[in-house]
Design a protein around this motif. Structure first.
Motif, PDB file in Angstrom:
ATOM      1  N   VAL B 347      24.193 -25.139  -7.245  1.00  0.00           N
ATOM      2  CA  VAL B 347      25.580 -24.559  -7.340  1.00  0.00           C
ATOM      3  C   VAL B 347      25.866 -22.991  -7.496  1.00  0.00           C
ATOM      4  O   VAL B 347      26.810 -22.662  -6.994  1.00  0.00           O
ATOM      5  CB  VAL B 347      26.063 -25.231  -8.690  1.00  0.00           C
ATOM      6  CG1 VAL B 347      27.516 -24.806  -9.036  1.00  0.00           C
ATOM      7  CG2 VAL B 347      26.297 -26.884  -8.725  1.00  0.00           C
ATOM      8  N   TYR B 348      24.808 -22.599  -8.167  1.00  0.00           N
ATOM      9  CA  TYR B 348      24.853 -21.089  -8.134  1.00  0.00           C
ATOM     10  C   TYR B 348      24.423 -20.354  -6.807  1.00  0.00           C
ATOM     11  O   TYR B 348      25.023 -19.573  -6.288  1.00  0.00           O
ATOM     12  CB  TYR B 348      24.007 -20.625  -9.261  1.00  0.00           C
ATOM     13  CG  TYR B 348      24.356 -20.401 -10.496  1.00  0.00           C
ATOM     14  CD1 TYR B 348      25.171 -19.534 -10.968  1.00  0.00           C
ATOM     15  CD2 TYR B 348      24.305 -21.613 -11.452  1.00  0.00           C
ATOM     16  CE1 TYR B 348      25.963 -19.498 -12.450  1.00  0.00           C
ATOM     17  CE2 TYR B 348      24.884 -21.600 -12.812  1.00  0.00           C
ATOM     18  CZ  TYR B 348      25.537 -20.476 -13.178  1.00  0.00           C
ATOM     19  OH  TYR B 348      25.990 -20.746 -14.286  1.00  0.00           O
ATOM     20  N   PHE B 349      23.376 -20.768  -6.224  1.00  0.00           N
ATOM     21  CA  PHE B 349      22.973 -19.897  -5.154  1.00  0.00           C
ATOM     22  C   PHE B 349      23.001 -20.766  -3.919  1.00  0.00           C
ATOM     23  O   PHE B 349      22.992 -19.935  -2.772  1.00  0.00           O
ATOM     24  CB  PHE B 349      21.169 -19.846  -5.659  1.00  0.00           C
ATOM     25  CG  PHE B 349      20.953 -19.000  -6.734  1.00  0.00           C
ATOM     26  CD1 PHE B 349      21.496 -17.853  -6.704  1.00  0.00           C
ATOM     27  CD2 PHE B 349      20.583 -19.833  -7.822  1.00  0.00           C
ATOM     28  CE1 PHE B 349      21.137 -17.236  -8.059  1.00  0.00           C
ATOM     29  CE2 PHE B 349      20.303 -19.202  -9.069  1.00  0.00           C
ATOM     30  CZ  PHE B 349      20.604 -17.762  -9.206  1.00  0.00           C
ATOM     31  N   PHE B 350      23.282 -22.047  -3.782  1.00  0.00           N
ATOM     32  CA  PHE B 350      23.591 -22.643  -2.266  1.00  0.00           C
ATOM     33  C   PHE B 350      24.854 -23.334  -2.379  1.00  0.00           C
ATOM     34  O   PHE B 350      24.907 -24.634  -2.491  1.00  0.00           O
ATOM     35  CB  PHE B 350      22.527 -23.603  -2.079  1.00  0.00           C
ATOM     36  CG  PHE B 350      21.059 -23.038  -1.838  1.00  0.00           C
ATOM     37  CD1 PHE B 350      20.885 -22.100  -0.539  1.00  0.00           C
ATOM     38  CD2 PHE B 350      20.041 -22.600  -2.740  1.00  0.00           C
ATOM     39  CE1 PHE B 350      19.697 -21.401  -0.181  1.00  0.00           C
ATOM     40  CE2 PHE B 350      18.921 -22.094  -2.571  1.00  0.00           C
ATOM     41  CZ  PHE B 350      18.823 -21.449  -1.185  1.00  0.00           C
ATOM     42  N   PRO B 351      25.836 -22.625  -2.482  1.00  0.00           N
ATOM     43  CA  PRO B 351      27.249 -23.288  -2.742  1.00  0.00           C
ATOM     44  C   PRO B 351      27.432 -24.213  -1.595  1.00  0.00           C
ATOM     45  O   PRO B 351      28.385 -25.252  -1.589  1.00  0.00           O
ATOM     46  CB  PRO B 351      28.350 -22.230  -2.839  1.00  0.00           C
ATOM     47  CG  PRO B 351      27.437 -20.883  -2.998  1.00  0.00           C
ATOM     48  CD  PRO B 351      26.100 -21.205  -2.765  1.00  0.00           C
ATOM     49  N   GLY B 352      27.024 -24.065  -0.308  1.00  0.00           N
ATOM     50  CA  GLY B 352      27.294 -24.915   0.620  1.00  0.00           C
ATOM     51  C   GLY B 352      26.232 -25.979   0.882  1.00  0.00           C
ATOM     52  O   GLY B 352      26.258 -27.226   1.871  1.00  0.00           O
ATOM     53  N   GLY B 353      25.240 -26.108   0.092  1.00  0.00           N
ATOM     54  CA  GLY B 353      24.378 -27.215  -0.009  1.00  0.00           C
ATOM     55  C   GLY B 353      23.220 -27.143   1.027  1.00  0.00           C
ATOM     56  O   GLY B 353      23.163 -26.022   1.879  1.00  0.00           O
ATOM     57  N   LEU B 354      22.610 -28.120   1.492  1.00  0.00           N
ATOM     58  CA  LEU B 354      21.489 -27.904   2.129  1.00  0.00           C
ATOM     59  C   LEU B 354      22.371 -27.539   3.575  1.00  0.00           C
ATOM     60  O   LEU B 354      21.580 -26.950   4.600  1.00  0.00           O
ATOM     61  CB  LEU B 354      20.774 -29.274   2.446  1.00  0.00           C
ATOM     62  CG  LEU B 354      19.979 -29.766   1.243  1.00  0.00           C
ATOM     63  CD1 LEU B 354      19.340 -31.051   1.209  1.00  0.00           C
ATOM     64  CD2 LEU B 354      18.558 -28.691   1.309  1.00  0.00           C
ATOM     65  N   ALA B 355      23.229 -28.289   3.969  1.00  0.00           N
ATOM     66  CA  ALA B 355      23.945 -28.213   5.372  1.00  0.00           C
ATOM     67  C   ALA B 355      24.405 -26.551   5.549  1.00  0.00           C
ATOM     68  O   ALA B 355      24.224 -26.086   6.861  1.00  0.00           O
ATOM     69  CB  ALA B 355      25.104 -28.874   5.475  1.00  0.00           C
ATOM     70  N   SER B 356      24.216 -25.767   4.518  1.00  0.00           N
ATOM     71  CA  SER B 356      24.433 -24.423   4.929  1.00  0.00           C
ATOM     72  C   SER B 356      23.114 -23.761   5.018  1.00  0.00           C
ATOM     73  O   SER B 356      23.179 -22.506   5.662  1.00  0.00           O
ATOM     74  CB  SER B 356      25.130 -23.813   3.683  1.00  0.00           C
ATOM     75  OG  SER B 356      24.201 -23.762   2.570  1.00  0.00           O
ATOM     76  N   LEU B 357      22.063 -24.205   4.702  1.00  0.00           N
ATOM     77  CA  LEU B 357      20.758 -23.477   5.021  1.00  0.00           C
ATOM     78  C   LEU B 357      20.830 -22.976   6.496  1.00  0.00           C
ATOM     79  O   LEU B 357      20.360 -21.769   6.525  1.00  0.00           O
ATOM     80  CB  LEU B 357      19.591 -24.473   4.752  1.00  0.00           C
ATOM     81  CG  LEU B 357      19.303 -24.521   3.375  1.00  0.00           C
ATOM     82  CD1 LEU B 357      18.164 -25.420   3.293  1.00  0.00           C
ATOM     83  CD2 LEU B 357      19.070 -23.143   2.819  1.00  0.00           C
ATOM     84  N   ARG B 358      21.275 -23.755   7.590  1.00  0.00           N
ATOM     85  CA  ARG B 358      20.859 -23.216   8.842  1.00  0.00           C
ATOM     86  C   ARG B 358      21.652 -22.179   8.976  1.00  0.00           C
ATOM     87  O   ARG B 358      21.296 -21.136   9.687  1.00  0.00           O
ATOM     88  CB  ARG B 358      21.608 -24.511   9.830  1.00  0.00           C
ATOM     89  CG  ARG B 358      21.093 -24.201  11.215  1.00  0.00           C
ATOM     90  CD  ARG B 358      21.368 -25.372  11.853  1.00  0.00           C
ATOM     91  NE  ARG B 358      22.703 -26.127  11.761  1.00  0.00           N
ATOM     92  CZ  ARG B 358      23.552 -25.721  12.612  1.00  0.00           C
ATOM     93  NH1 ARG B 358      23.408 -25.102  13.687  1.00  0.00           N
ATOM     94  NH2 ARG B 358      24.931 -26.326  12.427  1.00  0.00           N
ATOM     95  N   THR B 359      23.335 -22.151   8.779  1.00  0.00           N
ATOM     96  CA  THR B 359      24.028 -20.862   8.713  1.00  0.00           C
ATOM     97  C   THR B 359      23.353 -19.864   8.200  1.00  0.00           C
ATOM     98  O   THR B 359      23.335 -18.564   8.461  1.00  0.00           O
ATOM     99  CB  THR B 359      25.613 -21.423   8.524  1.00  0.00           C
ATOM    100  OG1 THR B 359      25.375 -22.743   7.750  1.00  0.00           O
ATOM    101  CG2 THR B 359      26.419 -21.091   9.535  1.00  0.00           C
ATOM    102  N   ARG B 360      22.898 -19.957   6.862  1.00  0.00           N
ATOM    103  CA  ARG B 360      22.294 -18.846   5.980  1.00  0.00           C
ATOM    104  C   ARG B 360      21.020 -18.326   6.828  1.00  0.00           C
ATOM    105  O   ARG B 360      20.713 -17.033   6.653  1.00  0.00           O
ATOM    106  CB  ARG B 360      21.900 -19.340   4.874  1.00  0.00           C
ATOM    107  CG  ARG B 360      23.109 -19.398   3.922  1.00  0.00           C
ATOM    108  CD  ARG B 360      22.972 -20.278   2.602  1.00  0.00           C
ATOM    109  NE  ARG B 360      23.924 -20.204   1.737  1.00  0.00           N
ATOM    110  CZ  ARG B 360      24.202 -19.335   0.728  1.00  0.00           C
ATOM    111  NH1 ARG B 360      23.259 -18.614   0.418  1.00  0.00           N
ATOM    112  NH2 ARG B 360      25.198 -19.582  -0.019  1.00  0.00           N
ATOM    113  N   LEU B 361      20.330 -19.271   7.424  1.00  0.00           N
ATOM    114  CA  LEU B 361      18.917 -18.824   8.036  1.00  0.00           C
ATOM    115  C   LEU B 361      19.117 -17.868   9.338  1.00  0.00           C
ATOM    116  O   LEU B 361      18.347 -17.369   9.909  1.00  0.00           O
ATOM    117  CB  LEU B 361      18.007 -19.937   8.023  1.00  0.00           C
ATOM    118  CG  LEU B 361      17.434 -20.306   6.773  1.00  0.00           C
ATOM    119  CD1 LEU B 361      16.609 -21.756   6.770  1.00  0.00           C
ATOM    120  CD2 LEU B 361      16.817 -19.323   5.888  1.00  0.00           C
TER     121      LEU B 361
END
Lengths: 296, 372, 243
Positions: B347-361
Motif C-alpha cells: 500500500v505504501y510503496f506499490f500503490p498500483g500493485g504488481l500490474a504497475s511494476l512493468r510501468t515502473r520498471l
C-alpha cells in the motif's frame, strides 16, 4: 422475573464490552475518517498484555491490587500500540481514506497472526480474581460478577469520556473536528495531534475491553478481537459515527436485543436481529441515531 | 480500461495506464494474443511432468500440485470479479465472501442433503446467489462509502452466523459439510481426475476475465469507471448511479457464486471459514496487491496470494525458518503475518500493485538497455 | 502598486478532480483596505481563497507562488498559515453547529496570546449575550458574526473573507458590511463578494476572474462605473450595479 433481570444484566455486560470497543472506533472514525480494522488488534494486545503481566510483571498478579496493576499495564500497552499505529502507519497516509482502511486491514491480519505466532492459536486461561468468578444476587437473579465489573467499567469510561469531551481543550477540539475538521485547522489548530489522542483513547478503551473481556470469558485467544469488532462496527454505525453517547445507546440496544432473542428464540437468532436492526436504522437514518456530531 | 476517459481525468489511486512505450511494434502486434497463449499454456500444463523443487511439492501433473493450482485459479477469478466492484466501480464491499460462500454451501447442501444432480444444483445455486446479490445489493446500495462497507460486512456476518449455528442441520456448523460425491459425474471424482477440476477452474477464470473485460469495455463499464472517479458527474449526465452499481454488484455476486460452485468440487466440501469476513479482506488484499482496475493485476494477485497462503505454511515449517531465532521463526510461520506485512508495504510503496511494476520498471530498463 | 503588497499571488493554478479550475492567476492585495475578488459563479473565487489558505481538497493540487510579505504560503499546513496571521472566514460560515457560541470562540483561543474578547464583543454584543446558545440555532446573520468574531480574537495580518453576505436578509447584509468596514480599518481584507452594493461600499481594489484567469484588475470604483465592462465580466446588468 429472575430470568429477565439476569438477561438484562448479562445483556448490559455485553453492551459494556461493545461500548468499550465502539466508543474508540467511533471517535477515530468521526474525527479522522479512519475505519479502523486494526481496532480488534488493540483489544488483543490489551488482553495478552494483561495476561502476560499477571504472570510476569513484578507487582502484578491475578488478584487484588496486583490484578489492577496487570489491567493497567494491559491498557497502557493497548494505548501505546494504538499511538504507534497512528504515528507510523496512519499519519503518512493522512487524508487518503481508502489507503488508510487498507493499511488497517493488513494490520489486522498481520497483527492477529503475530499474536497467534507468539502465544498460539488456542485459548489460554485468563488470570482473574476469585471474586470475579462468583455471582451476586440482584433482585433475586444470580448475576456473574465479571459482567457487573464490565458494566461498572463501561459506565466509568463513558463518564470520563464525556467529561473529557465537555470540559477540556482537546475535548473541544475533538468535538469540533468531528463536525468539520477543515475548519478546525482554519482556526490555527493542528488537528493531527487530536488524531493521535483519539487513537490513544480508543486503544486504551479497547485494551480495557480486552482485559475485562478476558475476565468475563475466562480465556484469551488471538481471534477474540475480530468477532467482537464486527458487532462493535454495527454499534458504531447504529449509534452514529463520532458520537460517544450514540455508541452507548446503540451498545445497550444491541446487547439487550442479542441476549434476549438468543435466549427466548433460537441461539444465533439474536445476532441476526442485530443485523436486521442495523439495516433498518441505515435505511431510515443513514447517518445513524446520533448523526455525525459528537455530543457531550 | 480507462483510455476512454479524457486525459484530463487523473488516474484513480491505483490505476495504471496500460500504455505501450513506442518502439515496440512487434510486441504490439503479438500482444493481443498473449492471453490466448497463456490460456493454452495453462491448459496443457497438466501434461507436463516437470518437477520444480521448492515451488511445488510434486511434479506439475501430480494431484496435489494440480489441486493447489486449481484453487489459485479460482481465487484469481474471484479477485477479478471483486475488482469489478472495488477497482472498476470504486465500491468498497466487505461482504463479498457471502456470495462465494453461497456458491460453496448452496451446491454442497443441494447435492449432499437434497440429492440433486450436479448440474441442477449448480444452476440453482448460481441463480440463487445472483438473486441474493441483487436483493441485498438493492438494500445496501441505498448507502454509500463507509456505510455501504459496513452494511455489506453485516450482511456477510449473517451468512457466517447462519452457517456456524447450523440451522436445520443443513450446514454442519463448525465441522463443515463434506460433499457427497456418490452422485457426481465420475470425471470429477477421485484423485486421478484432479486434472479435470483443474481445467474446470481454468475455464471459470477464463470466463470471469472475459466477462469483466467485456463489461468494462462496454458503455456500462465506462459509466462504472465514471462512478469510481466522481459519482456526481454521472448523476449530472442524467444516469442513475444506483442502477449501474446494482448491476455491477449483482454481476460480481453471481460470478463469486459460480466460483463457489467450482471451489466446492475442488476441495470436496464446505467449511465455515470461507464465510468469514477474513475471506473478503483477503480478496481486497489480492486486488490491491495485484493492481486494482487493471486487466491482469487482480488475477495475478489472487493466484499469487493463494499460492503464498498455501506454500508459506510449508515454508514456515521448513528447516530454513525453524533454524531462525524464535522471534523471527514464529511470525514467519504464519502466512497471514507475512501476507499482511507485504500488503501494508505494498500500500505504501506499490500503490498500483504488481500490474504497475512493468510501468515502473520500463524507465529503468530503457536506461539499462544498450543503445542501438 | 507603489506600496509593497501584503499578499502577492503569482501564476496560481489549481486542478481539482482533473478540472483545471484556476489557470495561472496573478494578482496582489494592498496592505490596507479591501481588495475584492469578483467573477461569475463557479469561476474559481472560493477556490482561490482556499488555495491561499492551504485548503485545496485532497483530490486537487495547487501550483504557483503565493507570498505574504517575504513568506511563501503554498505547501505549508493551514494551521501554521493561520497562526502566522492569515485569518479565514469561509463561505457558508462553517460555525460548529453542535458547539455553543462561547465554545466556538474558545476554540479560536491560542496559547501564549490574550484573546481580544473586548474587541469582538464590542463589534458583536450579541455573541456575548448568546454565549450558551448552540451555534446551530443562531440565525444566518448571527452565524456570520460568529464566524468573523472568532477570527478577530487573534491578531491578523490579512483576512480572507468568502461571501459573507450570501443568503442574508438585506438589513443583515448592511450590518455585515458595516462590521467589515470597521474591521478593514485595521487589517487588510481580501473579500469575495457577489453583492455589488457591498462591493461599492467596501472595496478599494478589484480583481475580476473569468474562466480561471484574471480578466481585470484595478480600482474598484472605476470598474463599477463602466457598466459595459461590469456586464461582460460579471454578467450583471447596469440596473443592478447602480441599485
Amino acid at each position: 422475573m429472575n430470568t429477565v433481570v439476569l438477561l438484562t444484566l448479562t445483556g448490559l455486560g455485553l453492551a459494556a464490552l461493545y461500548f468499550l470497543v465502539a466508543s474508540g472506533l467511533s471517535l477515530v472514525f468521526g474525527l479522522a475518517d479512519v475505519l479502523n480494522f486494526a481496532h480488534g488488534l488493540f483489544l488483543g494486545v490489551g488482553a495478552y498484555a494483561t495476561w502476560w503481566a499477571a504472570g510476569n510483571l513484578p507487582g502484578a498478579g491475578s488478584d487484588g491490587l496486583g490484578f489492577v496493576v496487570a489491567v493497567l499495564f494491559g491498557v497502557l500497552a493497548g494505548s501505546l500500540v494504538a499511538v504507534l499505529v497512528e504515528l507510523v502507519l496512519i499519519r503518512p497516509l493522512y487524508s487518503r481514506t481508502i489507503e488508510q482502511v487498507l493499511v488497517t486491514v493488513g494490520l489486522s491480519l498481520a497483527g492477529v497472526a503475530l499474536l497467534q505466532a507468539t502465544w498460539g492459536a488456542d485459548p489460554r486461561p485468563f488470570p482473574r480474581p476469585d471474586w470475579s468468578r462468583d455471582v451476586t444476587s440482584v433482585l433475586g437473579a444470580q448475576v456473574p460478577n465479571a459482567g457487573l465489573l464490565l458494566i461498572v467499567a463501561a459506565v466509568v469510561v463513558l463518564g470520563a469520556l464525556l467529561a473529557f469531551l465537555r470540559w477540556t481543550r482537546y475535548g473541544l477540539i475533538i468535538r469540533a473536528g468531528v463536525e468539520n475538521r477543515e475548519m478546525v485547522t482554519a482556526l490555527g489548530i493542528d488537528v493531527r495531534k487530536a488524531f493521535t489522542l483519539v487513537f490513544a483513547i480508543g486503544g486504551a478503551a479497547a485494551a480495557l475491553a480486552g482485559a475485562l473481556g478476558g475476565v468475563y470469558f475466562g480465556t484469551v485467544s488471538p481471534g477474540q478481537g475480530g468477532s467482537l469488532l464486527i458487532f462493535a462496527f454495527i454499534v458504531v454505525v447504529i449509534g452514529g459515527m463520532g458520537s460517544v453517547v450514540g455508541s452507548a445507546y446503540a451498545a445497550v440496544a444491541v446487547g439487550l436485543l442479542q441476549q434476549f432473542v438468543n435466549y427466548y428464540g433460537t441461539s444465533g437468532l439474536g445476532d441476526l436481529c442485530v443485523v436486521g436492526l442495523l439495516a433498518v436504522v441505515l435505511l431510515l437514518r443513514p447517518q445513524g441515531l446520533a448523526g455525525k456530531v459528537a455530543h457531550a | 480500461m480507462t483510455e476512454v476517459k479524457s486525459a484530463e481525468v487523473p488516474a484513480p489511486p491505483a490505476t495504471v495506464p496500460d500504455e505501450l512505450t513506442p518502439g515496440h511494434a512487434r510486441w504490439h502486434g503479438l500482444r493481443p494474443y498473449l492471453p490466448l497463449v497463456a490460456l493454452v499454456v495453462a491448459a496443457v500444463l497438466p501434461y507436463s511432468t516437470l518437477n520444480l523443487p521448492g515451488v511445488f511439492e510434486g511434479p506439475l501433473n501430480s494431484p496435489g500440485t494440480l489441486q493447489l493450482l486449481a484453487i489459485c485459479l479460482v481465487f484469481g477469478g474471484l479477485a477479478a470479479g471483486y475488482d469489478l466492484l472495488f477497482g472498476r466501480t470504486g465500491m468498497l464491499s466487505f461482504g463479498h465472501a457471502l456470495y462465494f460462500a453461497a456458491g460453496v454451501y448452496g451446491t454442497d447442501v443441494l447435492i449432499t442433503k437434497a440429492g440433486l444432480p450436479l448440474w441442477q444444483a449448480a444452476l440453482l445455486t448460481v441463480v440463487g446467489g445472483t438473486t441474493l446479490a441483487a436483493l441485498l445489493g438493492a438494500v445496501a446500495l441505498r448507502t454509500v462509502g463507509i456505510a455501504f462497507a459496513m452494511v455489506t460486512l453485516a450482511f456477510a456476518q449473517v451468512g457466517a452466523i447462519l452457517v456456524a449455528r447450523d440451522f436445520g442441520g443443513l450446514t454442519g456448523g463448525e465441522e463443515g459439510l463434506p460433499l457427497d460425491v456418490s452422485g457426481l459425474p465420475a470425471g470429477l471424482v477421485g484423485v486421478t481426475n484432479t486434472v479435470n477440476l483443474y481445467w474446470l477452474a481454468l475455464a471459470y477464470l477464463a470466463i470471469v476475465v472475459l466477462v469483466v473485460h467485456r463489461v468494462s469495455g462496454s458503455p456500462t463499464g465506462r459509466v462504472l469507471a465514471g462512478l469510481r472517479d466522481d459519482e456526481r458527474r454521472i448523476g449530472v449526465l442524467g444516469l442513475d448511479p444506483y442502477r449501474f452499481k446494482l448491476v455491477a454488484f449483482t454481476l460480481a455476486g453471481g460470478l463469486a457464486t459460480a466460483g463457489g460452485v467450482v471451489y466446492v468440487l475442488i476441495v470436496g466440501g464446505a467449511s465455515p471459514h470461507i464465510t468469514s469476513s477474513e475471506l473478503t479482506l483477503s480478496l481486497l488484499v489480492m486486488v490491491v496487491l495485484g493492481g486494482p482496475g487493471t486487466r491482469w493485476g487482480p488475477v495475478l494477485g489472487g493466484v499469487l496470494y493463494m499460492y503464498l497462503d498455501h506454500r508459506l505454511t510449508a515454508f514456515g515449517s521448513s528447516d530454513a525458518v525453524n533454524n531462525l531465532p524464535a522471534f523471527l521463526s514464529h511470525p514467519l510461520s504464519q502466512p497471514l503475518f507475512v501476507l499482511g506485512t507485504v500488503f501494508i508495504l505494498a500500500v505504501y510503496f506499490f500503490p498500483g500493485g504488481l500490474a504497475s511494476l512493468r510501468t515502473r520498471l520500463t524507465p529503468l530498463l530503457t536506461t539499462l538497455r544498450p543503445r542501438r | 502598486m507603489a506600496v509593497e503588497p501584503i499578499l502577492s499571488v503569482e501564476d496560481l493554478s489549481v486542478r481539482i478532480a482533473g478540472l483545471h479550475i484556476l489557470q495561472g492567476v496573478s494578482f496582489e492585495v494592498a496592505p490596507t483596505g479591501v481588495t475584492v475578488l469578483l467573477g461569475r459563479n463557479g469561476v474559481g473565487k472560493s477556490t482561490t481563497l482556499r488555495a491561499i489558505v492551504g485548503l485545496t481538497p485532497r483530490n486537487g493540487e495547487a501550483r504557483g507562488t503565493v507570498r505574504m510579505g517575504a513568506q511563501s504560503l503554498l505547501a505549508r499546513p493551514t494551521h501554521r498559515l493561520v497562526r502566522g496571521g492569515l485569518g479565514y472566514v469561509p463561505e457558508d460560515r462553517c460555525v460548529f453547529a453542535g458547539l455553543t457560541v462561547a465554545e466556538n470562540l474558545r476554540l479560536a483561543e491560542r496559547r501564549g496570546t490574550t484573546p481580544a474578547y473586548d474587541k469582538v464583543f464590542a463589534l458583536f454584543p450579541e455573541l456575548d449575550r448568546r454565549g450558551r446558545q448552540r451555534a446551530g440555532s443562531l440565525s444566518g446573520g448571527q452565524q456570520q458574526m460568529l464566524a468573523i468574531g472568532r477570527v478577530l480574537l487573534n491578531d491578523n495580518r490579512l483576512l480572507l473573507v468568502d461571501e459573507p453576505t450570501k443568503g442574508l436578509a438585506p438589513k443583515v447584509v448592511t450590518e455585515v458590511a458595516e462590521v467589515l468596514e470597521r474591521v478593514a480599518e485595521s487589517v487588510p481584507v481580501l473579500l469575495v463578494e457577489q453583492n455589488l452594493a457591498v462591493v461599492r461600499r467596501l472595496a478599494s481594489d478589484a480583481v475580476v476572474l473569468s474562466a480561471g484567469r484574471v480578466a481585470w484588475t484595478g480600482d474598484a470604483r472605476e470598474l463599477l462605473l463602466e457598466t459595459a465592462l461590469t456586464k461582460s465580466l460579471l454578467g450583471v446588468g447596469s440596473a443592478e450595479v447602480h441599485s
